[in-house]
Each structure stands twice: as C-alpha cells, then as structure tokens.
Design a protein around this motif. Structure first.
Motif, PDB file in Angstrom:
ATOM      1  N   ILE A  63    -103.709  72.837  17.945  1.00 61.32           N
ATOM      2  CA  ILE A  63    -102.646  72.730  19.291  1.00 61.32           C
ATOM      3  C   ILE A  63    -103.381  74.489  20.008  1.00 61.32           C
ATOM      4  O   ILE A  63    -104.071  74.904  20.603  1.00 61.32           O
ATOM      5  CB  ILE A  63    -101.435  72.985  19.507  1.00 61.32           C
ATOM      6  CG1 ILE A  63    -101.035  71.686  19.902  1.00 61.32           C
ATOM      7  CG2 ILE A  63    -100.751  73.817  20.720  1.00 61.32           C
ATOM      8  CD1 ILE A  63     -99.956  71.173  19.727  1.00 61.32           C
ATOM      9  N   GLU A  64    -103.117  75.663  18.431  1.00 61.55           N
ATOM     10  CA  GLU A  64    -102.672  76.866  19.611  1.00 61.55           C
ATOM     11  C   GLU A  64    -104.636  77.551  18.727  1.00 61.55           C
ATOM     12  O   GLU A  64    -105.082  78.424  19.542  1.00 61.55           O
ATOM     13  CB  GLU A  64    -102.440  78.192  18.334  1.00 61.55           C
ATOM     14  CG  GLU A  64    -100.984  77.689  17.673  1.00 61.55           C
ATOM     15  CD  GLU A  64    -100.277  78.719  19.768  1.00 61.55           C
ATOM     16  OE1 GLU A  64    -101.322  78.555  20.118  1.00 61.55           O
ATOM     17  OE2 GLU A  64     -99.922  77.382  19.993  1.00 61.55           O
ATOM     18  N   ALA A  65    -105.264  76.788  18.306  1.00 65.72           N
ATOM     19  CA  ALA A  65    -106.887  77.269  18.366  1.00 65.72           C
ATOM     20  C   ALA A  65    -107.255  76.440  19.243  1.00 65.72           C
ATOM     21  O   ALA A  65    -108.219  77.181  19.394  1.00 65.72           O
ATOM     22  CB  ALA A  65    -107.169  76.301  16.850  1.00 65.72           C
ATOM     23  N   ALA A  66    -107.081  75.043  19.731  1.00 68.47           N
ATOM     24  CA  ALA A  66    -108.150  74.591  20.829  1.00 68.47           C
ATOM     25  C   ALA A  66    -107.743  75.766  22.112  1.00 68.47           C
ATOM     26  O   ALA A  66    -108.585  76.192  22.869  1.00 68.47           O
ATOM     27  CB  ALA A  66    -107.200  73.518  21.038  1.00 68.47           C
ATOM     28  N   ARG A  67    -106.200  76.249  22.503  1.00 71.74           N
ATOM     29  CA  ARG A  67    -106.019  77.325  23.445  1.00 71.74           C
ATOM     30  C   ARG A  67    -106.969  78.296  23.269  1.00 71.74           C
ATOM     31  O   ARG A  67    -108.005  79.234  24.175  1.00 71.74           O
ATOM     32  CB  ARG A  67    -104.599  77.739  23.481  1.00 71.74           C
ATOM     33  CG  ARG A  67    -104.477  78.409  24.949  1.00 71.74           C
ATOM     34  CD  ARG A  67    -102.781  79.439  24.857  1.00 71.74           C
ATOM     35  NE  ARG A  67    -102.031  77.575  24.939  1.00 71.74           N
ATOM     36  CZ  ARG A  67    -101.053  77.148  23.927  1.00 71.74           C
ATOM     37  NH1 ARG A  67    -100.977  77.070  22.597  1.00 71.74           N
ATOM     38  NH2 ARG A  67    -100.175  76.341  24.007  1.00 71.74           N
TER      39      ARG A  67
ATOM     40  N   ILE B 283     -99.850  82.361  11.630  1.00 72.29           N
ATOM     41  CA  ILE B 283     -99.027  80.966  10.978  1.00 72.29           C
ATOM     42  C   ILE B 283     -98.710  80.384  12.754  1.00 72.29           C
ATOM     43  O   ILE B 283     -98.086  81.060  13.735  1.00 72.29           O
ATOM     44  CB  ILE B 283     -97.865  81.388  10.370  1.00 72.29           C
ATOM     45  CG1 ILE B 283     -98.756  82.047   9.717  1.00 72.29           C
ATOM     46  CG2 ILE B 283     -97.367  80.314  10.455  1.00 72.29           C
ATOM     47  CD1 ILE B 283     -96.829  82.459   8.668  1.00 72.29           C
ATOM     48  N   PRO B 284     -98.702  79.296  13.160  1.00 72.17           N
ATOM     49  CA  PRO B 284     -98.972  78.241  13.701  1.00 72.17           C
ATOM     50  C   PRO B 284     -97.687  78.382  14.595  1.00 72.17           C
ATOM     51  O   PRO B 284     -96.639  78.049  13.176  1.00 72.17           O
ATOM     52  CB  PRO B 284     -99.133  77.085  14.354  1.00 72.17           C
ATOM     53  CG  PRO B 284     -99.854  76.966  12.495  1.00 72.17           C
ATOM     54  CD  PRO B 284     -99.884  78.391  11.785  1.00 72.17           C
ATOM     55  N   PRO B 285     -96.892  78.168  15.325  1.00 74.23           N
ATOM     56  CA  PRO B 285     -95.558  76.826  15.844  1.00 74.23           C
ATOM     57  C   PRO B 285     -95.050  75.513  15.649  1.00 74.23           C
ATOM     58  O   PRO B 285     -96.564  75.129  15.465  1.00 74.23           O
ATOM     59  CB  PRO B 285     -95.311  77.490  16.931  1.00 74.23           C
ATOM     60  CG  PRO B 285     -96.683  77.717  17.627  1.00 74.23           C
ATOM     61  CD  PRO B 285     -97.305  78.486  16.731  1.00 74.23           C
ATOM     62  N   PRO B 286     -94.282  75.100  15.422  1.00 72.74           N
ATOM     63  CA  PRO B 286     -94.701  73.709  14.543  1.00 72.74           C
ATOM     64  C   PRO B 286     -94.994  72.981  15.972  1.00 72.74           C
ATOM     65  O   PRO B 286     -94.460  73.209  17.425  1.00 72.74           O
ATOM     66  CB  PRO B 286     -93.165  72.850  14.352  1.00 72.74           C
ATOM     67  CG  PRO B 286     -92.344  74.028  15.054  1.00 72.74           C
ATOM     68  CD  PRO B 286     -92.822  75.696  15.084  1.00 72.74           C
TER      69      PRO B 286
END
Length: 329
Positions: A98-102, A44-47
């Motif tokens: 954002i998280e997937a790109a990182r 689950i990503p952070p907002p």
C-alpha cells in the motif's frame, strides 16, 4: 527510491520448513551494504487494517485469520502455521505494498522488500499467501481516488490465481501473469492475459514471449498504476521454479518491465514475490539486483526527457542492455 520492509516481524516456523524466512533480512542487509538504498530510504510499514483488507477479502475470512479459527485444511493450504506473528507479518507485508504504491504515484517507482502474495483469493489463503497485497493496495488507492485503473504485472514463476479471482470481470484492473504452465497451482483461473511457459525455458525464449505480452497488457490496461511481482523463482537454481533463467536474464526482465512502464509514464510499485533458491544467497542477490534496477528507474523517472509519454519505438529486450554491475551470481 523509498522501500518498505517487514523482516522484523518474524514467523515462528518448525525446523526444516521450506519458506525462506531469512531471505528478507538478508535482502535488506544486502541492499544497504551495496549502497542500492540508504538507511533513510527504508521504512517499516503500518499494518493493513481490516477495513483495507476487506476491499479485496471477505470480512469472514479476515475475522477467521485474525482469530486463528481457520480449519486445519485451510492452514495446510496456506503452508504456514497459524500464529499471531503470522497475522501481524501478513498485515505488515500488505501495508508495505500500500505504501509503495502510494509513493510510486509521486516518485514513479517504489518498492516493498516483501509482498507479491498472489495466491490469496477473496475467501482463502494458499501457497504461503494469507492476504493479497497487490489487490488490497489497488483497491485502497482506487477508493481514495488516487487511481482509476491499474495493471498487475506478475512475473513470479507461479500463476497469480488469487489475483485473477479477485479481479475477475473488473474492467478497472488488468491482470497479466507469465508463469510455468505445469507448475503450482493446479487450477489457474484466467487472468486478463496469461502466458503459460514450458518447463526449462531459458532467457532468450522467456524474454521473447514476455516483451509483446507486456506491451499488450500495458496498452489494454490504460493503467494509472502498475504492481510488479518480480519473483526470483524463474531462476535455474530455484527449488520450485522448474525454469532455467540466469541471473542476467532476470535482470533484463526487470529492466524491460521497468523501462516499458517508465516510457509510458505508468508508476510502478515493485514487490519481491517468490524465490526459493537452493542457495538462499542466490535468491537474495537476484532480488537485490531487482531493487537496483528499480532504484535506477526511479532516478530516471523525473529526468526532463522522461516527463512525457514518448512516441519512440521501445527498446528490443533481446539486445544487450546498458552496462550495469550485476550482483547476482
């Protein structure tokens, strides 16, 4: 392959609303059932924070979304009723990209089981899009010094108007959109490369136009990161697509994009973008296959033979692809 999901943040929608809210949970369930991803791969990503969102959107627009003070016309343009849940889900979806790109920068490929909200511009939302996840993710990683240049590969059936507006005149981000010429939106600000297609286009013609345009976009961008909008809506059974691609044609599209990026050593964050099938399970099956292709590409990324940019000629997208079990009907 790591992937982020936000289907636990559900929007309250009126009965009969056209937005396919259920597909996101169905998609996560399907990729787990098929073994495409393991439970430990799903996060689950952070907002996204206001600071991050402000890299692509005006602070005033962000504030008005947060406070629910958009006008009735602005809410109608977005197409989703305002609620605190809409704000939360929108921020989580951006956080997923954002998280997937990182993660892609280290693993080669990662995914967001949502995202692809390409109609959101600097000062407005539209077409079920509140914030532009690809634009925010690119700006976040540029600011952190993780990337210098990026390319947006937008294969959703609708033109990426918000993305084009955000990055207009910016030489560090190359925007590429292949879309229906007569489909939404009416006004299509120019991307760096646009490929408008006729209604009813089928697999062979679509892939024949995609391949050289994709090569041109990748060559011109000199990108350190790609954001791939893998919309399921060019499918023949989509209510809003007006194209006639088969599930196999979309699988070959995904393989083409992922193979090109892998061969050029451009990390890819994959987002789901649109999909409005008359049968929601067809949309889910197509997007699960996209994730299968992405997971396969992630496995190949770090093989010794793939750790340098090859000079070999890239594969013909119209030739039969390597054998793979398709889950789409």
């Amino acid at each position: 392959m790591k992937a982020w999901y936000s289907d636990t943040f559900v929007l309250p929608l009126p009965p009969g609303h056209t937005f396919p809210m259920a597909k996101y949970r169905l998609l996560r369930d399907r990729v787990l059932a098929l073994g495409i991803l393991a439970p430990s791969d799903l996060l689950i990503p952070p907002p996204a924070s206001d600071d991050q969102l402000s890299l692509a959107h005006s602070p005033l627009y962000i504030s008005r979304v947060r406070s629910g003070t958009l006008s009735e016309a602005e809410v109608r343009e977005i197409g989703l009723p305002w609620s605190p849940a809409l704000v939360e889900r929108s921020c989580r979806s951006v956080g997923g990209t954002i998280e997937a790109a990182r993660q892609a920068l280290s693993d080669g490929v990662a995914a967001n089981l949502a995202g692809g909200t390409h109609h959101a511009g600097p000062n407005r939302g539209a077409g079920y899009c509140v914030f532009n996840d690809a634009a925010v993710a690119i700006r976040v990683h540029q600011r952190a010094g993780l990337i210098r240049k990026a390319v947006v590969i937008d294969c959703d059936v609708h033109h990426g108007d918000g993305t084009a507006a955000i990055f207009a005149g910016d030489p560090t981000v190359f925007t590429f959109s292949i879309h229906g010429a007569r489909n939404y939106p009416l006004r299509k600000p120019p991307s760096d490369l646009d490929v408008p297609l006729d209604d009813g286009i089928t697999d062979a013609d679509y892939l024949r136009q995609l391949a050289p345009a994709l090569d041109l976009a990748l060559a011109r961008s000199q990108a350190d990161l790609a954001i791939y909008l893998a919309g399921a809506d060019p499918f023949a059974g989509d209510r809003l697509g007006r194209m006639a691609l088969t599930a196999d044609g979309l699988r070959r599209r995904d393989r083409l994009v992922l193979d090109r990026c892998r061969q050029l050593r451009i990390p890819v964050a994959v987002t789901m973008a649109g999909g409005y099938g008359r049968d929601i399970h067809q949309t889910v099956a197509i997007q699960a296959e996209t994730l299968r292709q992405a997971a396969d590409a992630a496995t190949l990324w770090n093989r010794p033979s793939n750790r340098s940019r090859p000079d070999a000629t890239l594969a013909d997208p119209l030739s039969p692809p390597p054998s793979s079990t398709s889950t789409a009907p």
